[in-house]
Design an enzyme around this catalytic site. Structure first.
Site, mmCIF file in Angstrom:
data_model
loop_
_atom_site.group_PDB
_atom_site.id
_atom_site.type_symbol
_atom_site.label_atom_id
_atom_site.label_comp_id
_atom_site.label_asym_id
_atom_site.label_seq_id
_atom_site.Cartn_x
_atom_site.Cartn_y
_atom_site.Cartn_z
ATOM 1 C CB VAL A 1 -14.064 10.446 15.647
ATOM 2 C CG1 VAL A 1 -14.031 9.626 17.124
ATOM 3 C CG2 VAL A 1 -13.049 11.510 15.422
ATOM 4 C CG LEU B 1 -8.386 31.353 16.804
ATOM 5 C CD1 LEU B 1 -8.274 32.165 18.304
ATOM 6 C CD2 LEU B 1 -7.132 31.646 16.161
#
Length: 595
Positions: A25, A422
């Site tokens: 990014v 996660l």
């Protein structure tokens, strides 16, 4: 000599080190590097939606093919801190990725400038090297050293932090004369291997524990050859799954307090000698009760990292070596011993492990609605072939998947083993699919893992990266709920709510189908287990037709306890469900159930 910016020199080095893909990014402090990336050409860039996502894409990319090194790029400040989880994950699993961050100008680093953080200090504990480059002329050497370190010894990640003024400074650099540094890997000696193999020859019930270091070394074929010569059953670890095909007669199944097979644990507990190669003796494999794991058996440990030898428990003999070098010598010595008639007959030991493999099985076939998760994995075994690359991270979904899915090749079970963050699965699957667009990629998530970085699905839609994502949804933090049983609580782990915009979901809350479609992907919801097979076939077709990720959501019963040891002891794994007692209970078992 050619003159160019330090940023352009860095890009030229990336290309000469074999980098063809990067994930990231952009931002103000890294824009000069992005300019060099554009002008230099030759490196395809995938724009992530979250910088942590970019780091996990880089991980998935590295893990897919031998020699790959994933690159993730972000700006200063929070971009670097966001990627710390990816660096931790990579270092825990010995995965080389290169993280490149922008930084405030050098003269402002001590003035608490906007988004100026000492990312090198933050990243040091989870990298092989983390450095802020203060002199532009040092950029080529730092990048050269980074690739050398990532590939040498135990592989791992590196972070290079580039202040914006360093990126823009012109330096003398000739890309045409650049050469990567030689890679260092410790090598076993013939004498060491001869001593190690003596333990195997003298034992009666030996096993080989095959770890992820064998996959990192691209040495799975040598492992299988050595096992076949000596007729020694193999226990792959979770990170080493795929080193030997699941249907090979010498695959004894996995061992562990969670991701172990009934037959794998039983065979291990019967063994009297274990040769560990490229493994760490991680506690999900050994259990916390090491007395049970080590009692009445001898151990030889081969690992590329000398400090791993004796770290968990003291082996009877340890060898610091690259797995491939060691296995080449193991094969050489074993062939000589076989030719001389000095290898013992292991047929009875092999037959006993196959007997356990044919009898100690878990049931997968249930017709319940809402469905049991075991049925999902059974249908996955039917729908997805031996070439499938599975990608997953942590949770009951991963634990049950490891117990019930089948893997036949190295790098076809791509799992975050130590860190287990996660949200890892979606971006990692995108990195895998980017690295190998010609192979079926299937990701596996529970609902919470899926929601953590669900925005990365848009990356797959934007960049046309197709794969199938199997989502098992019980609206629960299932693994944490199960871990709370011993504490007699069920607290802050249920995700249920009645979604006013999707009342048909009942209490299952988030409408993953709408969200996935809103992010440009395709999605299918399944409530009847008998419709799973059709849904998987449809998903494969949709992925190829639309070139986007396709989600297959299976609505599960709210509570299913997956087999594991409440006491973290591999001899005391609790079976919560009815076991397989007839072949129809486990129709996709790797060997037909023997009754």
């Amino acid at each position: 000599m050619a003159r160019m910016t330090a940023a352009r020199a860095a890009v030229e080095i990336l290309k000469r080190e074999g980098v063809v893909n990067a994930f990231g990014v952009p931002g103000a402090a890294i824009n000069p590097f992005y300019k060099a990336l554009k002008e230099g050409g030759g490196i395809d860039h995938t724009l992530a939606r979250h910088v942590e996502g970019a780091s996990h894409m880089a991980e998935g990319y590295t893990r897919t093919n031998p020699g790959n090194i994933g690159v993730c790029i972000g700006t200063s400040g929070p971009a670097g801190t966001d990627m710390i989880t990816g660096l931790y994950s990579a270092t825990g699993d010995s995965i080389p990725i290169l993280c490149i961050t922008g930084q405030a100008p050098t003269h402002l680093l001590h003035k608490e400038d906007f988004q100026a953080v000492d990312i090198a200090s933050i990243a040091k504990p989870v990298t092989k090297m983390a450095v802020t480059v203060l002199e532009a002329a040092q950029v080529p050497g730092v990048f050269q050293q980074a690739f050398h370190l990532m590939r040498s010894g135990r592989p791992g990640p590196v972070l290079i932090d580039l202040p914006i003024d360093v990126q823009q400074t012109e330096i003398e650099f000739d890309p045409e004369t650049y050469e990567p540094l030689p890679v260092y890997k410790p090598s076993a000696t013939r004498a060491q291997i001869e001593k190690a193999i003596t333990f195997l020859v003298e034992s009666e019930r030996p096993l080989i524990v095959a770890g992820g270091g064998i996959i990192n070394a691209d040495a799975s074929d040598l492992l299988v050859e050595f096992a076949e010569i000596t007729d020694t059953p193999v226990v792959p670890t979770l990170m080493g799954w795929g080193t030997i095909p699941d249907d090979h007669d010498l695959n004894a199944g996995m061992v562990g307090q969670q991701t172990g097979h009934r037959y794998g644990n039983a065979t291990f507990l019967e063994s009297d000698f274990v040769l560990g190669i490229g493994n760490r003796w991680a506690n999900r494999h050994t259990g916390y009760n090491l007395d049970v794991y080590t009692k009445d058996r001898k151990f030889v440990h081969v690992d590329i990292e000398p400090t791993q030898l004796g770290k968990i428990f003291a082996p009877d003999y340890g060898i610091a070596s690259d797995a491939k070098v060691a296995l080449e010598l193991f094969v050489e010595v074993a062939k000589e011993l076989k030719a001389a008639g000095r290898l013992p007959d292991r047929s009875a030991w092999v037959a006993s492990h196959l007997e356990r493999k044919e009898t100690l099985q878990r049931r997968t076939h249930f017709d319940d609605i809402p469905m049991k998760p075991q049925r999902v994995y059974e249908e996955m075994n039917k729908a997805f072939g031996k070439d499938t690359r599975y990608v997953t991270t942590i949770g009951l979904s991963q634990i049950a998947g490891a117990q019930m899915l089948h893997v036949y090749k190295p790098r076809h079970w791509i799992n975050c083993g130590q860190a287990g963050p996660l949200g890892w699965t979606i971006p990692a699957a995108l990195g895998v699919a980017k690295a190998d667009p010609d192979t079926q990629v299937v990701a596996l998530s529970g609902d919470y893992d899926f929601q953590f970085m669900i925005e990365e699905l848009a990356v797959g839609a934007q960049h046309r990266i197709p794969y199938v994502h199997v989502l098992v949804n019980n609206a629960y933090l299932g693994l944490i709920r199960q871990a709370q049983i011993g504490l007699d609580i069920n607290f802050q782990v249920n995700l249920e709510f009645e979604n006013q915009n999707s009342p048909e979901l009942g209490v299952y809350g988030v409408d993953h189908v709408k969200v996935a479609e809103g992010l440009g992907c395709k999605a299918i919801r399944v409530t009847d287990p008998n419709e799973l097979g059709t849904a998987f076939e449809q998903a494969k077709k949709l992925a190829q037709e639309y070139r986007v990720p396709v989600v297959v959501e299976a609505i599960l019963e709210r509570i299913t306890n997956i087999s594991m040891s409440p006491t973290a002891d591999i001899s005391a794994v609790k079976e919560f469900e009815e076991l397989a007692t007839e072949p129809g209970h486990a129709p996709t078992a790797i060997r037909p159930l023997k009754v």
